[in-house]
Design an enzyme around this catalytic site. Structure first.
Site, short mmCIF file in Angstrom:
data_model
loop_
_atom_site.label_atom_id
_atom_site.label_comp_id
_atom_site.label_asym_id
_atom_site.label_seq_id
_atom_site.Cartn_x
_atom_site.Cartn_y
_atom_site.Cartn_z
N SER A 3 0.87 -1.19 0.00
CA SER A 3 0.00 0.00 0.00
C SER A 3 0.90 1.23 0.00
O SER A 3 2.10 1.12 0.27
CB SER A 3 -0.85 -0.04 1.28
OG SER A 3 -1.32 1.24 1.65
N TYR A 16 -2.89 -0.62 10.20
CA TYR A 16 -2.87 -0.93 8.77
C TYR A 16 -1.47 -0.72 8.19
O TYR A 16 -0.91 -1.58 7.51
CB TYR A 16 -3.90 -0.04 8.07
CG TYR A 16 -4.11 -0.32 6.61
CD1 TYR A 16 -4.92 -1.37 6.19
CD2 TYR A 16 -3.52 0.48 5.63
CE1 TYR A 16 -5.13 -1.62 4.83
CE2 TYR A 16 -3.72 0.24 4.28
CZ TYR A 16 -4.53 -0.81 3.89
OH TYR A 16 -4.73 -1.05 2.56
P1 NDP Z 1 -12.18 -5.05 -0.74
O1 NDP Z 1 -12.82 -4.83 0.58
O2 NDP Z 1 -12.96 -4.90 -1.99
O3 NDP Z 1 -11.48 -6.47 -0.79
C1 NDP Z 1 -11.05 -7.17 0.35
C2 NDP Z 1 -10.98 -8.63 -0.04
O4 NDP Z 1 -10.35 -9.38 0.98
C3 NDP Z 1 -12.37 -9.22 -0.24
O5 NDP Z 1 -12.33 -10.02 -1.40
C4 NDP Z 1 -12.57 -10.09 1.00
O6 NDP Z 1 -13.42 -11.19 0.67
C5 NDP Z 1 -11.14 -10.51 1.28
N1 NDP Z 1 -10.91 -10.84 2.69
C6 NDP Z 1 -10.90 -10.00 3.75
N2 NDP Z 1 -10.65 -10.67 4.89
C7 NDP Z 1 -10.49 -11.98 4.53
C8 NDP Z 1 -10.22 -13.16 5.25
N3 NDP Z 1 -10.05 -13.15 6.59
N4 NDP Z 1 -10.13 -14.33 4.58
C9 NDP Z 1 -10.30 -14.36 3.23
N5 NDP Z 1 -10.54 -13.26 2.49
C10 NDP Z 1 -10.64 -12.09 3.14
O7 NDP Z 1 -10.95 -4.03 -0.72
P2 NDP Z 1 -9.70 -3.79 -1.68
O8 NDP Z 1 -9.84 -4.48 -2.95
O9 NDP Z 1 -9.45 -2.35 -1.65
O10 NDP Z 1 -8.55 -4.49 -0.81
C11 NDP Z 1 -7.78 -5.57 -1.27
C12 NDP Z 1 -6.36 -5.41 -0.78
O11 NDP Z 1 -5.81 -4.22 -1.35
C13 NDP Z 1 -6.21 -5.24 0.73
O12 NDP Z 1 -5.06 -5.93 1.17
C14 NDP Z 1 -6.01 -3.75 0.89
O13 NDP Z 1 -5.30 -3.43 2.06
C15 NDP Z 1 -5.18 -3.46 -0.35
N6 NDP Z 1 -5.08 -2.08 -0.77
C16 NDP Z 1 -6.19 -1.40 -1.19
C17 NDP Z 1 -6.06 -0.10 -1.63
C18 NDP Z 1 -7.19 0.67 -2.19
O14 NDP Z 1 -7.04 1.87 -2.45
N7 NDP Z 1 -8.34 0.08 -2.40
C19 NDP Z 1 -4.75 0.58 -1.62
C20 NDP Z 1 -3.68 -0.24 -1.16
C21 NDP Z 1 -3.85 -1.51 -0.75
P3 NDP Z 1 -14.49 -11.81 1.73
O15 NDP Z 1 -15.16 -10.65 2.39
O16 NDP Z 1 -15.38 -12.65 0.89
O17 NDP Z 1 -13.68 -12.64 2.67
#
Ligand code: NDP
Length: 251
Positions: free
Chosen positions: A141, A154
């Site tokens: 990130s 985070y």
């Molecule tokens: P979303 O909330 O759309 O995606 C999060 C994903 O993680 C979902 O698919 C969720 O699926 C899955 N998830 C969360 N917890 C668990 C768990 N315990 N076990 C399995 N799956 C899990 O957000 P983003 O796409 O934004 O985030 C994805 C990644 O990108 C994260 O690591 C975030 O920190 C990172 N990121 C995002 C940024 C942004 O600007 N959006 C910037 C930098 C990094 P489900 O709920 O079905 O489990």
């Protein structure tokens, strides 16, 4: 030789059912990969798999739980015969000042964002070694580089992801496994929609700071996924690559 061809490659994408994970899964699918989409929400998993096509299958698992991770990895191997690519993407955030974070909230963020990557990488390692190599892509990130009063847990997890990546890259180079971290800028997803609800100024702050003058879309993450998962990056390991519209180059 097509440097970017992923046919006959099997990829696990944690959190591949939405947001950045889905954007990356789309890239891998277009390059021919067979996909294991992992998330806790079976319904979201199914919608993603339906979109990604016949070479995608859903696996329900909580990646903070070692037993569920081991079970998921062995199910993927049973279904597809092995694992070549792992994208450690699942993540979450609790936006609180450090003095307001409870111990369990701290652990929840660190377990979801960082420990999960350790568990999944460790579980996939023997399979990658057996195949003669592999690719591990870890989601960092901008908070791997910068922070704010609201991002202590985070940012600790995301800073840790960079060092975790370097550790894997040095340990598993001898097994022909490349591990790299990618650092997304501000991408429009459910996670950042929640952040914008908490901080109404965030939308404009991101535009002001981002030279590209826009938020990223999830499809902006497809190309880096293909590059870091393919033979095109065989001499690239241990890096942390911003995908940020210039955010990290700007003050
Ligand atoms: P979303 O909330 O759309 O995606 C999060 C994903 O993680 C979902 O698919 C969720 O699926 C899955 N998830 C969360 N917890 C668990 C768990 N315990 N076990 C399995 N799956 C899990 O957000 P983003 O796409 O934004 O985030 C994805 C990644 O990108 C994260 O690591 C975030 O920190 C990172 N990121 C995002 C940024 C942004 O600007 N959006 C910037 C930098 C990094 P489900 O709920 O079905 O489990």
């Amino acid at each position: 030789m097509d440097l970017f061809d992923l046919s006959n490659k099997v990829a696990i994408v944690t959190g591949g059912n939405g947001g950045i994970g889905l954007g990356m899964a789309r890239g891998l699918a277009a390059a021919g990969a067979t996909l294991a989409v992992v998330g806790r929400n079976a319904e979201k998993n199914q919608i993603a798999v339906d979109e990604l096509g016949a070479n995608a299958r859903a696996f329900v698992a909580d990646v903070t739980n070692a037993a569920e991770v081991d079970e998921m990895v062995s199910e993927v191997v049973k279904s597809f015969g092995g694992i070549d690519i792992l994208i450690n993407n699942a993540g979450t955030n609790i936006r609180k000042r450090p003095e307001d974070l409870s111990e369990s909230e701290w652990h929840h963020v660190l377990d979801t964002n960082l420990t999960s990557a350790f568990l999944c990488s460790k579980a996939c390692y023997p399979e990658m070694k057996r195949r003669g190599g592999g690719k591990i892509l870890n989601n960092g990130s901008m908070t791997s580089l910068f922070s704010s009063p609201w991002l202590t847990a985070y940012g600790s997890s995301k800073g840790g992801m960079v060092q975790f990546t370097r550790g894997l890259a040095t340990a598993w180079a001898e097994d022909n496994i490349q591990a790299n971290c990618f650092l997304p800028g501000w991408i429009d997803t459910d996670l950042t929609r929640r952040a914008r609800e908490q901080n109404p100024d965030l939308h404009q702050q991101v535009l002001t700071r981002t030279p590209a003058d826009r938020w990223g879309e999830i499809n902006d993450m497809s190309g880096i996924a293909v590059f870091l998962a393919s033979a095109a990056s065989d001499f690239v390991t241990g890096t942390a690559i911003p995908i940020d519209g210039g955010f990290s180059a700007s003050i």
